[in-house]
Design an enzyme around this catalytic site. Structure first.
Site, PDB file in Angstrom:
ATOM      1  N   MET A  26       0.847  -1.198   0.000  1.00 14.60           N
ATOM      2  CA  MET A  26       0.000   0.000   0.000  1.00 14.60           C
ATOM      3  C   MET A  26       0.889   1.257   0.000  1.00 14.60           C
ATOM      4  O   MET A  26       0.458   2.339   0.384  1.00 14.60           O
ATOM      5  CB  MET A  26      -0.935  -0.011   1.205  1.00 14.60           C
ATOM      6  CG  MET A  26      -1.892  -1.202   1.182  1.00 14.60           C
ATOM      7  SD  MET A  26      -3.444  -0.931   2.024  1.00 14.60           S
ATOM      8  CE  MET A  26      -2.881  -0.724   3.695  1.00 14.60           C
ATOM      9  N   GLY A  27       2.142   1.081  -0.399  1.00 12.66           N
ATOM     10  CA  GLY A  27       3.025   2.240  -0.530  1.00 12.66           C
ATOM     11  C   GLY A  27       3.583   2.717   0.799  1.00 12.66           C
ATOM     12  O   GLY A  27       3.562   1.993   1.785  1.00 12.66           O
ATOM     13  N   HIS A  33       9.220  -3.336   3.420  1.00 16.94           N
ATOM     14  CA  HIS A  33       8.827  -3.590   2.030  1.00 16.94           C
ATOM     15  C   HIS A  33      10.057  -3.917   1.179  1.00 16.94           C
ATOM     16  O   HIS A  33      10.057  -4.843   0.371  1.00 16.94           O
ATOM     17  CB  HIS A  33       8.158  -2.352   1.417  1.00 16.94           C
ATOM     18  CG  HIS A  33       6.908  -1.907   2.094  1.00 16.94           C
ATOM     19  ND1 HIS A  33       6.814  -0.715   2.776  1.00 16.94           N
ATOM     20  CD2 HIS A  33       5.681  -2.480   2.196  1.00 16.94           C
ATOM     21  CE1 HIS A  33       5.599  -0.574   3.254  1.00 16.94           C
ATOM     22  NE2 HIS A  33       4.883  -1.635   2.928  1.00 16.94           N
ATOM     23  N   GLY A 140       5.004 -10.173   3.981  1.00 18.67           N
ATOM     24  CA  GLY A 140       5.704 -10.122   5.260  1.00 18.67           C
ATOM     25  C   GLY A 140       4.928 -10.899   6.316  1.00 18.67           C
ATOM     26  O   GLY A 140       3.690 -10.890   6.331  1.00 18.67           O
ATOM     27  N   ASP A 143       2.152  -9.333   9.006  1.00 20.13           N
ATOM     28  CA  ASP A 143       0.703  -9.493   8.840  1.00 20.13           C
ATOM     29  C   ASP A 143       0.427 -10.988   8.740  1.00 20.13           C
ATOM     30  O   ASP A 143       0.057 -11.501   7.683  1.00 20.13           O
ATOM     31  CB  ASP A 143       0.263  -8.752   7.582  1.00 20.13           C
ATOM     32  CG  ASP A 143       0.586  -7.273   7.661  1.00 20.13           C
ATOM     33  OD1 ASP A 143      -0.271  -6.511   8.084  1.00 20.13           O
ATOM     34  OD2 ASP A 143       1.734  -6.890   7.344  1.00 20.13           O
TER      35      ASP A 143
HETATM   36  P1  AMP Z   1       1.515  -2.891   3.456  1.00 21.45           P
HETATM   37  O1  AMP Z   1       2.065  -1.838   2.539  1.00 21.45           O
HETATM   38  O2  AMP Z   1       1.486  -2.494   4.890  1.00 21.45           O
HETATM   39  O3  AMP Z   1       0.212  -3.467   2.956  1.00 21.45           O
HETATM   40  O4  AMP Z   1       2.544  -4.089   3.402  1.00 21.45           O
HETATM   41  C1  AMP Z   1       2.905  -4.683   2.183  1.00 21.45           C
HETATM   42  C2  AMP Z   1       3.685  -5.938   2.480  1.00 21.45           C
HETATM   43  O5  AMP Z   1       4.841  -5.603   3.226  1.00 21.45           O
HETATM   44  C3  AMP Z   1       2.886  -6.944   3.326  1.00 21.45           C
HETATM   45  O6  AMP Z   1       3.167  -8.255   2.840  1.00 21.45           O
HETATM   46  C4  AMP Z   1       3.444  -6.733   4.701  1.00 21.45           C
HETATM   47  O7  AMP Z   1       3.347  -7.887   5.525  1.00 21.45           O
HETATM   48  C5  AMP Z   1       4.894  -6.411   4.384  1.00 21.45           C
HETATM   49  N1  AMP Z   1       5.505  -5.686   5.498  1.00 21.45           N
HETATM   50  C6  AMP Z   1       5.045  -4.565   6.104  1.00 21.45           C
HETATM   51  N2  AMP Z   1       5.848  -4.221   7.129  1.00 21.45           N
HETATM   52  C7  AMP Z   1       6.820  -5.165   7.190  1.00 21.45           C
HETATM   53  C8  AMP Z   1       7.945  -5.375   8.046  1.00 21.45           C
HETATM   54  N3  AMP Z   1       8.219  -4.569   9.060  1.00 21.45           N
HETATM   55  N4  AMP Z   1       8.733  -6.447   7.814  1.00 21.45           N
HETATM   56  C9  AMP Z   1       8.457  -7.297   6.783  1.00 21.45           C
HETATM   57  N5  AMP Z   1       7.415  -7.153   5.943  1.00 21.45           N
HETATM   58  C10 AMP Z   1       6.598  -6.101   6.151  1.00 21.45           C
END
Ligand code: AMP
Length: 272
Positions: A26-27, A33, A140, A143
């Site tokens: 989601m940026g 990321h 990641g 989640d």
């Molecule tokens: P999001 O942008 O928050 O939807 O996250 C996109 C992807 O990045 C998802 O698969 C998350 O689980 C992963 N992600 C977010 N934060 C972390 C982190 N601290 N360590 C590893 N993966 C992450």
């Protein structure tokens, strides 16, 4: 790096004919990321990152409007690590999608206080997967519930896509990296590392106390620090059922609010 804005762009370029590794986001990209993207680059495919703040996964009183939007700096970061493609659809990408009903595991943990959240997640993942049809998709383990739901969904509906889960990347003080950390006030940011501390404390003291005691002691400490717990517990890694002892459970997981900001974190126990 080539940027696509519409699904037709992607189809016209027949990207999936070349073998793709996808990282949906989601940026507001951070090292968490970027760790997924770096891992994906080792898979010998072209790498595509999607950036879309999915309105379907936010509840009516959640932070969709405030969610950090940083497209220009995200693109810079992607170029810097040599990402091959970005898919950045328009805001209306999720409009008129038929909502997918997530299975019952979605009602546990985060689903309890975020009804419909995982329906929204699976709906957009279904859409992004059908547009891009990658060979691999990277997520990641921060989640964790999302990861297992997507893994099961993909097994059933996109058997050609392999789902890879990767470890949580943390700030120096232990706080799990998250775009939502940017929404914390200075004072909230100072106390936020207590969340991970509480998980580590439970892990390190698991032979000294019962699960009820572990959860009670660490909840009280968090609440003294003005951290409101949504859930904190030990769960079976597959079913997400609450565990009564550590033989039954290998996931220590928490969701908690600091002011208006909801953060999640977890530790997966290995055999030792
Ligand atoms: P999001 O942008 O928050 O939807 O996250 C996109 C992807 O990045 C998802 O698969 C998350 O689980 C992963 N992600 C977010 N934060 C972390 C982190 N601290 N360590 C590893 N993966 C992450």
């Amino acid at each position: 790096m080539k940027i696509f804005e519409t699904e037709n762009d992607i189809k016209d370029n027949r990207l999936n004919a070349k073998g793709l590794s996808l990282i949906p986001t989601m940026g507001n990209l951070h090292e968490g990321h970027l760790s997924l993207i770096k891992a994906a680059k080792n898979y010998n495919n072209k790498t595509i990152v999607s950036i879309y703040i999915n309105p379907l996964q936010f509840g009516p009183n959640e932070d969709f409007k405030n969610y950090p939007r940083t497209e220009a700096s995200d693109i810079k970061k992607l170029k810097k690590i040599d990402c091959d493609y970005a898919f950045i659809p328009q805001d209306n990408f999720a409009k008129e999608l038929k909502l997918i009903k997530a299975p019952s595991i979605s009602k546990k943990l985060c689903g309890k206080n975020r009804p419909g959240h995982f329906d929204g997640v699976l709906t957009i993942i279904n859409k992004i997967f059908s547009v891009i049809l990658p060979s691999y998709a990277f997520f990641g383990l921060k989640d964790y519930q999302q990861f297992i739901l997507i893994r099961e969904f993909t097994k059933n509906y996109f058997p050609g896509i392999k789902i890879i889960g990767l470890p949580i990347i943390r700030e120096k003080d232990g706080l799990a990296m998250s775009s939502r950390n940017n929404l914390l006030t200075r004072d909230e940011r100072k106390i936020a590392p207590n969340i991970y501390e509480s998980l580590k404390w439970i892990k390190n003291n698991r032979r000294e106390f019962s699960i009820t005691e572990l959860v009670k002691i660490s909840s009280e400490k968090l609440e003294r620090n003005n951290i409101q717990i949504d859930y904190l517990g030990i769960f079976d890694k597959q079913s997400l059922k609450e565990a009564k002892n550590f033989e039954e459970g290998a996931l220590i997981a928490i969701a908690a609010k600091l002011g208006k900001v909801r953060l999640i974190d977890n530790i997966i126990l290995d055999k030792n």
